[in-house]
Design a protein around this motif. Structure first.
Motif, PDB file in Angstrom:
ATOM      1  N   LEU A  32       0.828  -1.215   0.000  1.00 20.05           N
ATOM      2  CA  LEU A  32       0.000   0.000   0.000  1.00 20.05           C
ATOM      3  C   LEU A  32       0.859   1.260   0.000  1.00 20.05           C
ATOM      4  O   LEU A  32       0.554   2.244  -0.687  1.00 20.05           O
ATOM      5  N   THR A  33       1.955   1.223   0.788  1.00 23.31           N
ATOM      6  CA  THR A  33       2.847   2.387   0.822  1.00 23.31           C
ATOM      7  C   THR A  33       3.535   2.569  -0.534  1.00 23.31           C
ATOM      8  O   THR A  33       3.700   3.700  -1.016  1.00 23.31           O
ATOM      9  N   ALA A  34       3.971   1.462  -1.158  1.00 22.87           N
ATOM     10  CA  ALA A  34       4.622   1.542  -2.465  1.00 22.87           C
ATOM     11  C   ALA A  34       3.682   2.104  -3.524  1.00 22.87           C
ATOM     12  O   ALA A  34       4.130   2.704  -4.510  1.00 22.87           O
ATOM     13  N   GLN A  93      13.523  16.270  -6.636  1.00 26.12           N
ATOM     14  CA  GLN A  93      12.207  15.827  -7.077  1.00 26.12           C
ATOM     15  C   GLN A  93      11.117  16.624  -6.349  1.00 26.12           C
ATOM     16  O   GLN A  93      11.355  17.175  -5.266  1.00 26.12           O
ATOM     17  N   PRO A  94       9.906  16.705  -6.896  1.00 24.16           N
ATOM     18  CA  PRO A  94       8.832  17.482  -6.261  1.00 24.16           C
ATOM     19  C   PRO A  94       8.477  16.933  -4.877  1.00 24.16           C
ATOM     20  O   PRO A  94       8.556  15.720  -4.629  1.00 24.16           O
ATOM     21  N   ALA A  95       8.089  17.838  -3.995  1.00 24.36           N
ATOM     22  CA  ALA A  95       7.627  17.425  -2.668  1.00 24.36           C
ATOM     23  C   ALA A  95       6.261  16.756  -2.793  1.00 24.36           C
ATOM     24  O   ALA A  95       5.490  17.039  -3.707  1.00 24.36           O
ATOM     25  N   GLY A  96       5.989  15.859  -1.885  1.00 19.71           N
ATOM     26  CA  GLY A  96       4.708  15.151  -1.913  1.00 19.71           C
ATOM     27  C   GLY A  96       4.608  14.183  -0.742  1.00 19.71           C
ATOM     28  O   GLY A  96       5.122  14.458   0.350  1.00 19.71           O
ATOM     29  N   VAL A  97       3.998  13.058  -0.991  1.00 27.91           N
ATOM     30  CA  VAL A  97       3.844  12.037   0.058  1.00 27.91           C
ATOM     31  C   VAL A  97       5.102  11.190   0.063  1.00 27.91           C
ATOM     32  O   VAL A  97       5.122  10.053  -0.426  1.00 27.91           O
ATOM     33  N   THR A  98       6.174  11.755   0.633  1.00 29.96           N
ATOM     34  CA  THR A  98       7.471  11.071   0.597  1.00 29.96           C
ATOM     35  C   THR A  98       7.951  10.616   1.971  1.00 29.96           C
ATOM     36  O   THR A  98       8.920   9.848   2.055  1.00 29.96           O
ATOM     37  N   LEU A  99       7.300  11.079   3.018  1.00 29.91           N
ATOM     38  CA  LEU A  99       7.752  10.725   4.371  1.00 29.91           C
ATOM     39  C   LEU A  99       6.941   9.593   4.989  1.00 29.91           C
ATOM     40  O   LEU A  99       7.173   9.232   6.146  1.00 29.91           O
ATOM     41  N   LEU A 100       6.007   9.034   4.215  1.00 30.33           N
ATOM     42  CA  LEU A 100       5.179   7.956   4.775  1.00 30.33           C
ATOM     43  C   LEU A 100       6.009   6.716   5.094  1.00 30.33           C
ATOM     44  O   LEU A 100       5.918   6.155   6.190  1.00 30.33           O
ATOM     45  N   ALA A 101       6.849   6.291   4.140  1.00 35.89           N
ATOM     46  CA  ALA A 101       7.676   5.100   4.371  1.00 35.89           C
ATOM     47  C   ALA A 101       8.657   5.306   5.521  1.00 35.89           C
ATOM     48  O   ALA A 101       8.789   4.425   6.382  1.00 35.89           O
TER      49      ALA A 101
END
Length: 407
Positions: A32-34, A93-101
């Protein structure tokens, strides 16, 4: 929970999971995270000037899939996820949902006892990003705020998860304790039933065997009758014991082989008592609650067994059953083996008085009555009567706990 060997990349949580097949979480969260990280970042990037490159998507997918290993090697897994996330941002790279993992990996590492590693890795990654990208103070403060917020969310989420796990473990412990208590009550109930059944029938067999041996040569017919009584009593004892033991099997696997004992079988009990017994009914007989009916039968059975064991030779007994509106009254009297008030009566009563406090019979009767909210008294009969008297008061509306215990 810290590890005894800091150089070994395993933890006690992983060991516990390995010891319980199927208890380790599956790869669902990692998948799901991937999926969620690249999709969420792509949506966020559509509002920004640049898009996510193929390498950026690959790093987001990789950091998510890497979470599948977080429970087996939490420290190494956290460092790999942080490195992949840092590489993504170093590529501008653009900021986004990158800190979830990283948040999920940090939670697993913290649960394994690597709290300091999580903090040190986060500070190091942040410092590398600031130095390499040459971020402006505004960008640096914004990134720091995001990292701190992610850390707080991770900490709170981990604490909540810990409390939930503790609550589940406590509920499981309480459930197991209730099961053990019910099993103990069941064993005690079966032990009491076995005591009553075996005590009554073995005592009867002993008396009949003595009579048979005594009359073997002088009166073969009476000896034969005694042996027939022994055969009947032993068969009845076996049936009752088998019925009680059947309750230990799962429901539906063993049907009772004998009816539950109750006052409707009182005639059989007094006929086999090996003691002249008279039955007196006071009031109108009527069906009783199952627990009360069974307890009344066992109390009468134990009282007659005590008469046979402890009263003098030639003793006779009287069983009085009193049906009241809200209770059933039991009274079992014996004459002590002689005429009322005679010297022969006293030794029988004295013998029972000496033996009763140390035995389990009267205690068992009292416990049966107390479980139903009633009481049992036992002691020498009133002056001039001689012998011994047992009185029991059993309410007809026992509480639900008593019904459950005795079922």
């Amino acid at each position: 929970m810290t590890r005894s060997h800091p150089d070994t990349d395993t933890d006690t949580d992983a060991g516990d999971s390995a010891a319980r097949p199927g208890s380790r979480p599956g790869p669902g969260l990692a998948v799901l995270t991937a999926i969620g990280q690249p999709v969420g970042t792509a949506i966020a990037a559509s509002w920004q000037s640049g898009g996510v490159s193929i390498i950026g998507y690959a790093l987001l997918v990789f950091s998510g899939l890497a979470l599948a290993d977080r429970h087996r090697s939490p420290r190494r897994n956290f460092l790999i996820v942080v490195a992949a996330t840092l590489a993504y941002h170093l590529l501008d790279q653009p900021a986004g949902v990158t800190l979830l993992a990283p948040m999920i990996a940090a939670s697993a590492a913290r649960a394994a006892g690597h709290r300091w590693l999580v903090g040190a890795a986060a500070v190091t990654a942040y410092g590398i990003w600031v130095l390499v990208t040459g971020a402006t103070p505004r960008q640096a403060l914004l990134a720091l705020a995001l990292i701190v917020a992610a850390g707080l969310v991770t900490e709170i989420g981990t604490l909540v998860a810990d409390r939930v796990r503790e609550g589940v473990a406590e509920q499981r412990r309480l459930s197991e304790e209730r099961q053990r208590r019910r099993a103990t009550e069941q064993r005690l109930r079966i032990a009491a039933e076995l005591h009553d059944v075996l005590g009554h029938h073995l005592s009867l067999i002993n008396v009949r065997a003595g009579v048979g041996l005594h009359l073997m040569d002088r009166d073969p017919e009476q000896a034969r009758a005694a042996l027939e009584a022994i055969a009947q009593s032993s068969a009845e004892a076996l049936r009752e014991v088998r019925t009680m033991l059947d309750t230990l099997y799962p429901r539906g696997q063993a049907a009772p082989r004998a009816p539950a004992p109750g006052l409707d079988r009182l005639g059989e009990l007094t006929d086999d008592a090996a003691v002249p017994t008279r039955t007196v009914i006071d009031g109108t007989p009527r069906p009783l609650p199952a627990a009360v009916d069974r307890a009344a039968y066992r109390i009468v059975q134990e009282a007659l067994t005590n008469v046979r064991r402890h009263a003098g030779p030639g003793a006779a007994a009287t069983v009085t059953i009193g049906y009241r509106q809200d209770a059933v009254m039991l009274q079992i009297d014996d004459d002590g083996g002689g005429a009322p008030g005679s010297a022969a009566a006293a030794p029988g009563a004295a013998a029972v008085a000496a033996l009763a406090p140390a035995g389990n019979g009267i205690t068992g009767m009292r416990e049966r009555a107390a479980a139903l909210g009633g009481e049992v008294t036992a002691g020498p009969a009133p002056d001039g009567v001689g012998g011994w008297r047992v009185r029991a008061h059993l309410p007809l509306d026992p509480d639900s706990r008593a019904e459950e215990t005795s079922t």
